[in-house]
Design a protein around this motif. Structure first.
Motif: not given
Lengths: 282, 460
Positions: B236-237, B239, B245-246, B251-252
């Protein structure tokens, strides 16, 4: 490999596939999705489950041919052929409970995913008002199927070629304005449609569920590509959704993120169509 | 051959390799391997074995190489390690076997990792050594996750004679070895070769099976399986939780690397999955995943690839070799720097605002805590950002297993020696227990849990 049991055309570039996937068929519930990959070079495509037949071990999907991969699926994958990968069910199922009177809205391809939710809400004893709509008559599908599971069905087209002329949000607004007690609304379709429907219901304080089809890779919580904002919170559509409270979703962000690969998608489609054209000329 | 220095390994020239995805280090020849092997002092106390999470008999395999008995060398490794081609390439040897090498006290330590890789590659070109499998015990073990922990547990359990089925949610087995670590560091055909070897031993792998959705741990235990090993990793990345950030083009690392490695976006449009990098890419983080992302960005065509890390060079958690390779390739390092927010236009990333940091007193990790310097904010225009600050536990199995105790971070609570969890018949190991760590540590956990599971199913 997962065999295509049957395939039929529902409208221009809209096709329904029944795919053999017995384990998925056994456990899948309304609101969940699968991810499929056509072949070794294929991308992972998330698609909402439309129906399952556990006895046959079959899963029904509806695919709109909007890009290279879906186009290729329509052109090259026939009944009897197999697709390479098929994984699911993914996502959290819809909360099917007895709410009273509910409204289920499907816009465009959103008619496909809203159908199983509508069916299950009806089966459990809700009074169900259905609203389905499309740009024009030829893009409408499942009118009879939806009719069978709704107490009342409103059919809308943008150009008036079938049902009433207008948008799915029009009857929604009328129903809510009429003072009928609506316990809950499901609205599934293009992001802009879900946004408008959520704005309509917000004024009436009616809980509204939307199903988000953001860009994703694995569909199991690993890539984070499908992240959506709900107020202050960031959620992953794949494992926290795909259904969310429509009054909290940042739809503008969703739409921007859905468009991120538009240029690449166009390039892939053009390249594909060019090669298809060459094949035909030969 | 020199006693002081390790035999260097030939590698692709930096100018060339930043334009391709081929492996960077090219491996030892037989002569080079023998030359490196004779540097080993063959110490009686062998601290290197102690330093290896899966306790490979290192002096023995090196002695075989020194005497050109290459088949025996790989057999000796495989007694303890079922993925030698992988470990020879990705283990942080400098903090493990090579970190405690006696020769290393005065000179450069023996290149144990390079020799391990040599043996595995030699095997691939010569006869395969298939470990012997004991007679069927009639016991069945389910393994969830086909990453380093799960594959190791599966291999060990199969050798003991148990029937093993591995459930993998992606369309290929390998876990992070396939989706995370890039081709230029760990070629995917090498990973596949190691997986094929497990399948030849009789390990059954079912891909496209998401435990937690299509079935659950409880159903597996109530059905065909006597025990279950959970090795579902840290998928699960995380952030940064900063504004912007969206935005598109943030990117993750998981997504950036998965698109490239698993989905082969570097060959788009031949492969269907796209990726976008632009000209200037910032990768946030200082671990191996950050190095992998920054180096991948270059290979995808970025003109500038920049690492932003909040601590100093000394604290970079990446393997020394990865940092060195990144520098050779021209990756820029903005150390003691941290992103404050991402700035965009119409939903698309345009810039990142960062702040300079200084190091204060040590924190709970023992490393000096980075503290922002007021007023030091500055902005960099960028096209892409990759967030590589670590991963949390993959959520599906913890969320769907009844009575499984978790720690405060959501990892599965399990005994680090035995893998035993709070639930009978359920064992766990690797990143899902420890949080994100290394391939070899996950493999060690898988191996230890296999020993416990063996005792458990035989007693049952």
């Amino acid at each position: 490999m997962y065999k295509i049991l049957s395939k039929r055309t529902l409208g221009p570039e809209i096709r329904e596939y029944v795919i053999e996937a017995s384990e998925v068929a056994r456990v899948a519930k309304a609101g969940q999705f699968i991810v499929l990959r056509l072949h070794e070079k294929g991308e992972r495509i998330p698609l909402t489950i439309v129906a399952t037949d556990p006895a046959v071990g079959a899963v029904t999907l509806v695919v709109q041919e909007v890009g290279k991969s879906t186009r290729e699926m329509g052109d090259s994958f026939q009944a009897g052929d197999s697709i390479l990968d098929f994984v699911g069910p993914l996502g959290v199922p819809s909360e099917i409970e007895r709410y009273g009177t509910v409204v289920c809205i499907g816009g465009g391809l959103g008619i496909a995913p809203v159908y199983p939710i509508t069916r299950d809400l009806k089966a459990i004893g809700n009074t169900v008002i259905g609203i389905i709509g499309a740009r024009s008559k030829d893009l409408l599908f499942y009118v009879d199927r939806m009719g069978d599971v709704c107490d009342e069905l409103h059919v809308m087209t943008d150009d008036g070629s079938a049902g009433r002329k207008g948008f799915v949000s029009d009857p929604l607004r009328e129903i809510l304005s009429s003072g009928r007690k609506i316990a809950r609304v499901w609205a599934i379709g293009p992001a802009i449609m879900m946004k408008v429907c959520s704005e309509v219901t917000r004024g009436f304080g009616v809980p509204t569920i939307v199903s988000l089809n953001s860009v994703m890779i694995d569909g199991t919580g690993m890539c984070g590509g499908c992240r959506v904002e709900l107020g202050e919170e960031t959620k992953f559509a794949c494992v926290d959704g795909p259904e969310f409270d429509g009054h909290k979703v940042n739809f503008d962000l969703l739409m921007a993120r859905q468009g991120f690969y538009a240029e690449q998608e166009r390039c892939a489609l053009e390249r594909y169509l060019a090669t298809q054209h060459q094949v035909e000329e030969r | 051959m020199s006693r002081e220095k390790q035999t260097p390994m030939r590698q692709q020239d930096p100018e060339v390799r930043i334009r391709n995805f081929d492996e960077v280090p090219l491996g030892y020849t037989e002569e080079e391997a023998v030359g490196e092997a004779v540097r080993c002092l063959q110490c009686k106390n062998a601290p290197c074995i102690e330093g290896c999470p899966v306790a490979i008999d290192i002096p023995r395999f090196i002695d075989h190489i020194a005497n050109r008995r290459f088949a025996k060398a790989i057999a000796a490794i495989k007694e303890a390690n079922s993925l030698p081609a992988v470990c020879g390439r990705v283990c942080p040897q400098e903090t493990q076997c090579q970190g405690v090498c006696t020769l290393g006290k005065r000179f450069e330590p023996v290149g144990i990792g390079r020799l391990e890789r040599f043996c595995a590659d030699w095997e691939a070109e010569h006869e395969a050594c298939c470990p012997s499998v004991q007679d069927d015990t009639g016991h069945r073990v389910g393994v969830i996750g086909a990453g380093p922990a799960g594959l190791t547990a599966a291999g060990e359990l199969r050798k003991m004679g148990h029937a093993v089925t591995v459930f993998e949610l992606l369309h290929v087995a390998g876990g992070v070895l396939m989706y995370g670590i890039p081709e230029f560091r760990l070629p995917k055909d090498i990973v596949q070769r190691e997986i094929d070897a497990l399948c030849q031993m009789g390990v059954k792998i079912e891909v496209n099976k998401v435990v937690g959705r299509i079935t659950t741990v409880d159903e597996l235990l109530g059905g065909d399986f006597d025990a279950v090993f959970v090795g579902t990793g840290a998928g699960l990345p995380h952030f940064l939780r900063v504004p912007g950030e969206s935005l598109n083009a943030v990117y993750s690392a998981n997504e950036f690397l998965t698109r490239t490695n698993l989905m082969r976006a570097f060959r788009f449009p031949e492969y269907d999955t796209p990726i976008r990098v632009g000209r200037r890419v910032v990768t946030v983080g200082g671990g191996n995943v950050a190095m992998d992302s920054a180096r991948t960005a270059l290979r995808l065509g970025a003109e500038e690839s920049i690492i932003v890390y909040r601590r100093s060079e000394e604290e970079l958690p990446a393997r020394a070799e990865e940092v060195e390779h990144a520098k050779e390739e021209g990756i820029q390092f903005h150390l003691l720097t941290n992103p404050v927010r991402f700035l965009g236009e119409d939903g698309y990333l345009k810039a990142v605002e960062c702040i300079r940091m200084e190091l204060g007193d040590p924190d709970e990790s023992g490393r000096r805590r980075p503290i922002p310097i007021d007023g030091s904010e500055f902005t960099m225009e960028i096209d892409t950002a990759v967030i590589a600050i670590g991963n949390g536990p993959h959520p599906l199995v913890p969320r769907t297993t009844k009575g499984l105790k978790l720690d405060r971070r959501g990892n599965i609570s399990a005994d680090l020696e035995t893998g035993q969890t709070s639930k009978e018949g359920v064992f766990a190991g690797g990143d899902i227990v420890t949080g994100a760590a290394t391939v070899i540590e996950a493999m060690g956990a898988g191996k230890r849990a296999a020993a416990t599971i063996d005792r458990y199913v035989r007693r049952k």
